[in-house]
Design an enzyme around this catalytic site. Structure first.
Site, PDB file in Angstrom:
ATOM      1  N   LYS A 116       0.835  -1.171   0.202  1.00  0.00           N
ATOM      2  CA  LYS A 116      -0.078   0.066  -0.059  1.00  0.00           C
ATOM      3  C   LYS A 116       0.999   1.298   0.040  1.00  0.00           C
ATOM      4  O   LYS A 116       0.708   2.127  -0.792  1.00  0.00           O
ATOM      5  CB  LYS A 116      -0.838  -0.034   1.365  1.00  0.00           C
ATOM      6  N   THR A 117       1.783   1.455   0.843  1.00  0.00           N
ATOM      7  CA  THR A 117       2.699   2.501   1.154  1.00  0.00           C
ATOM      8  C   THR A 117       3.587   2.497  -0.225  1.00  0.00           C
ATOM      9  O   THR A 117       3.813   3.623  -0.830  1.00  0.00           O
ATOM     10  CB  THR A 117       3.655   2.302   2.266  1.00  0.00           C
ATOM     11  N   ASP A 122      -4.299   8.091   3.029  1.00  0.00           N
ATOM     12  CA  ASP A 122      -3.643   6.710   3.596  1.00  0.00           C
ATOM     13  C   ASP A 122      -4.712   6.119   4.535  1.00  0.00           C
ATOM     14  O   ASP A 122      -5.253   6.965   5.480  1.00  0.00           O
ATOM     15  CB  ASP A 122      -2.553   6.743   3.854  1.00  0.00           C
ATOM     16  N   GLU A 123      -4.825   4.918   4.968  1.00  0.00           N
ATOM     17  CA  GLU A 123      -5.556   4.335   5.799  1.00  0.00           C
ATOM     18  C   GLU A 123      -7.060   5.018   5.898  1.00  0.00           C
ATOM     19  O   GLU A 123      -7.515   5.584   6.967  1.00  0.00           O
ATOM     20  CB  GLU A 123      -5.030   4.684   7.144  1.00  0.00           C
ATOM     21  N   GLN A 154      -9.129  -3.756   8.149  1.00  0.00           N
ATOM     22  CA  GLN A 154      -8.040  -3.232   9.075  1.00  0.00           C
ATOM     23  C   GLN A 154      -8.792  -2.098   9.758  1.00  0.00           C
ATOM     24  O   GLN A 154      -7.957  -1.335  10.288  1.00  0.00           O
ATOM     25  CB  GLN A 154      -6.679  -2.969   8.357  1.00  0.00           C
ATOM     26  N   ARG A 191       0.574  -8.996  11.080  1.00  0.00           N
ATOM     27  CA  ARG A 191       2.056  -8.184  11.017  1.00  0.00           C
ATOM     28  C   ARG A 191       2.959  -9.155  10.974  1.00  0.00           C
ATOM     29  O   ARG A 191       4.291  -9.015  10.596  1.00  0.00           O
ATOM     30  CB  ARG A 191       2.079  -7.607  12.386  1.00  0.00           C
TER      31      ARG A 191
END
Length: 745
Positions: free
Chosen positions: A32-33, A218-219, A249, A603
């Site tokens: 994503k980043t 983002d997010e 998430q 994670r």
DNA sequence: GTCTCTAACCTTTTT
DNA sequence: GGTTAGAGAC
């Protein structure tokens, strides 16, 4: 076009679709980043977009810094001018420019939620509200909810049958009035004020719309209503908005986040294109499959199929402990096995332990300390929330913005200078009556008859002190100002005289604050008091977390979002804890708990260890917990059940020290031999005996410098250095191996 | 007004 | 098991 070569076809698409609204569903670990940073770089390098026409929003400062760094690395030059920041800092910046339109002064202060709570309590006291009937916490969260929904005091219409709502309305009104008098904003205001500003001053809105040609969020699943509204307003002119998120998430519903924002995006922007990133680059197949299996149980979600080319990996390990201590021992045993033992090859920094609530860290910490394993706790008591730090900051805030009554109240009698509660109350009432900020009320009060002369003298002295600093603030650097403040107010002197452990630790923290300031002053730009205070008000736990040396990381599941580790432990998977029972009864709440578990699981890159305890003490009282329902949702074929070892032994060895020692060596005979041979080869000395026994806070004696206290310890090898504050000669940084320190306690 | 000791609270998660 | 607010002594 080299930029695109490092992306997979779907990621490429997400980068190339620059025009119009775009929704990117980005599964855990799907890059994503990466997409966001390449997109920014692509816009600048290939499309010739000017950096200041790009606005990227993240949720933490750390994520923002990281993004900027990565973009710069891609571009090979600085991304100067690109606006990458958090919602809150972005709004603070906008308001610093335009807030005068709304009747505030540009030097407003930002109140964090501690400040908010204190402020609320005073108001509730003044209104004679019973704390039992109306818990300040409940009022606070009610207030936040209103703010997150963008409801202003005059828009709020409480139900006439609901006393709580009625009181809330009164408090809200008064609360905002007081903030205005104090020239202060809370976190929620930062956002709502910008929307109000935009609504009332279309020309301001237009200027930002013009600026924001390309907006990225983002997010996105964690945005609340007001944040979403802001985004929509900012992108009204150009419509180039790219939001990236993962509904699985979403873990901040309780704070007002609306999963609906991501699920309804296509409705709000009918012309939006949707891209789903489904290839996971982080975890092994086993971990990914187990995690997907769990989250699939949620009803309110968008179906997606995550897959990976990574190897299958090991099964997940599951352990049932007797109690939290036993659970911690299991964690430590596994860590040792993988770092220095039979399956060595990992470093401490590869390991993270996640839990549902902060209080769970203690058991794990105790065991880590016992085994001298270096670790850091992310979150918990935050540096900038410590009393002494807030005291110093309150002085600085008051100097910056004398209207800030909350900060004034905080320090007017710290250190005690004879201006007590009663006096402050009188001045408070006086100021409110006159509609003045507390500080101005104080200044006028000095002339009034109704105060005893002795108190008035004290007040005058205090005013002189503050005025002197206000006059000189500009000619000092931040650290100079603070040091002068600490000296002139006698704050440090008072701590010095106390001579308690607590006072020493406070002094060290104040010292650390000075260090932070000095660090900032090393940079090219001059740090103004205001910039510093803004920065400090908006830092988060995760912002402060950096890879400091080789240590195990401990944090809550919430903090874990956005991070990754080769080896992950999730402890306390029990009914009541995970899912947590303080939650509401709604399905949505349960689903959020499940997502929390999912976030934790995803994670892990290579190994995932799950555990629960049969019994766990809360508030010092033992309580049996049932296994979490989420455990049943894990596919059995991917699990490996860890045998409970040495049950009898642990029964016997409870309080007997020799037994304790015995067990340690017994536990890992192989480890020891390995470590010793490793040491002989000139590597790190890692055997328990070889560890250097210094711990922070220990009292030690140095042959030359005399007695002192260990302030910090760096490294766990033979080059370990320790900073010791000596009573006579001050702080010294010593190489432990040569220092010949004698441990006193 | 200041300091000290006890009792009640407590534990979600945070920008 | 730890923190903090409030009561009570000085």
């Amino acid at each position: 076009m080299s930029l695109l070569n490092e992306l997979n076809p779907v990621q490429q698409k997400a980068v190339l679709e620059t025009e119009g609204p775009l929704l990117v569903f980005a599964g855990a670990g799907s890059g994503k980043t990466r997409v966001l940073t390449y997109r920014i770089a692509y816009l600048i390098q290939e499309k010739g977009v000017r950096p200041w026409n790009i606005f990227a929003v993240t949720f933490t400062n750390k994520a923002a810094d990281e993004m900027r760094e990565r973009v710069e690395r891609l571009l090979g030059t600085s991304a100067k001018g690109t606006w990458i920041s958090t919602f809150h800092s972005a709004c603070a910046r906008i308001l610093r420019q335009h807030i005068e339109h709304l009747g505030f002064k540009r030097n407003f202060v930002i109140y964090d939620d501690q400040d908010q709570e204190r402020h609320l309590k005073t108001i509730m006291k003044e209104l004679n509200l019973d704390f039992k009937m109306f818990p300040p916490r409940a009022i606070q969260s009610g207030l936040d909810q209103l703010k997150n929904a963008g409801v202003t005091p005059d828009q709020y219409s409480p139900s006439p049958y609901n006393i709580f709502q009625k009181r809330l309305a009164v408090v809200y009104q008064r609360y905002q009035e007081d903030l205005h008098r104090n020239n202060a904003l809370d976190f929620g205001d930062l956002l709502t004020f910008v929307t109000i500003l935009f609504r009332r001053f279309p020309e301001v809105r237009r200027s930002y719309q013009e600026l924001c040609r390309y907006v990225m969020v983002d997010e996105f699943q964690d945005t609340n209503l007001i944040q979403y509204q802001l985004i929509r307003e900012m992108t009204e002119a150009h419509h180039n908005v790219c939001v990236v998120g993962d509904d699985d998430q979403s873990i901040y519903r309780w704070r007002g986040a609306e999963v609906g924002n991501i699920l309804n995006f296509e409705k709000d922007f009918p012309e939006a294109r949707v891209i789903t990133l489904e290839q996971n680059y982080r975890s092994t197949q086993n971990i990914l499959e187990a995690a997907s299996h769990v989250v699939r149980k949620n009803r309110y979600r968008k179906e997606k199929k995550l897959w990976t080319e990574n190897p299958e990996g090991e099964p997940l390990t599951f352990f049932v402990a007797e109690d939290e201590e036993d659970e911690a021992r299991f964690v430590i045993q596994k860590i040792m096995e993988h770092v220095s033992g039979a399956k060595s090859g990992r470093s401490y920094r590869d390991v993270a332990v996640f839990y549902r609530i902060n209080a769970q860290s203690r058991a794990v910490e105790d065991e880590l300390v016992k085994n001298r394993i270096p670790y850091t706790v992310v979150g918990g008591m935050k540096f900038y929330e410590r009393k002494e730090i807030k005291d110093v900051l309150a002085y600085l805030k008051l100097i910056d913005n004398p209207s800030d009554g909350l900060s004034l109240k905080r320090i007017i009698n710290v250190p005690s200078r004879g201006i007590g509660e009663k006096t402050v109350e009188k001045i408070e009432a006086f100021s409110r009556e006159k509609g003045l900020p507390l500080y101005d009320g104080l200044k006028q009060g000095v002339e009034e008859e109704w105060l005893p002369p002795a108190v008035k003298t004290k007040m005058k002295e205090f005013i002189q002190l503050i005025e002197a600093f206000r006059k000189d603030a500009g000619s000092f650097t931040l650290s100079q100002l603070t040091l002068a403040l600490l000296a002139k107010t006698g704050y440090l002197q008072r701590l010095k005289e106390e001579r308690t452990d607590e006072a020493i630790s406070k002094m060290e923290n104040v010292d650390e604050l000075i260090n932070v300031m000095m660090g900032l002053e090393q940079g090219e730009e001059k740090v103004s008091l205001e910039t510093f205070l803004d920065k400090v008000s908006l830092v988060t736990d995760v912002d402060l977390y950096e890879d400091k040396g080789n240590r195990v990381s401990l944090m809550t599941l919430h903090c874990a979002k956005g991070l990754e580790f080769p080896m992950v432990f999730i402890v306390g998977i029990e009914e009541g804890l995970l899912p947590h029972y303080r939650r509401g009864e709604e399905i949505e709440d349960m689903e959020e708990e499940r997502r929390l578990f999912y976030v934790g699981m995803t994670r892990a890159k290579e190994r995932l260890f799950l555990s629960r305890a049969e019994e766990r003490s809360t508030f010092g009282v033992g309580r049996a917990n049932l296994p979490s329902r989420f455990l049943d949702e894990l596919p059995v074929e991917l699990m490996q059940f860890e045998e409970k070892k040495g049950r009898m032994e642990s029964l016997f060895s409870q309080e007997t020290p020799w037994r304790e020692h015995d067990r340690q060596t017994e536990m890992m005979p192989e480890d020891l031999s390995q470590e010793i041979s490793f040491a002989e080869e000139g590597g790190l000395v890692l055997s328990p005996e070889g560890f250097f026994p210094l711990k922070i806070g220990m009292r030690v004696r140095h042959p030359k410098f005399g007695e002192g206290r260990v302030k910090s310890v760096e490294g766990m090898d033979e080059n370990q250095k320790a900073t010791v504050v000596f009573q006579n000669v001050g702080a010294k940084r010593l190489k432990v191996r040569y220092a010949n320190l004698e441990i006193l306690e």
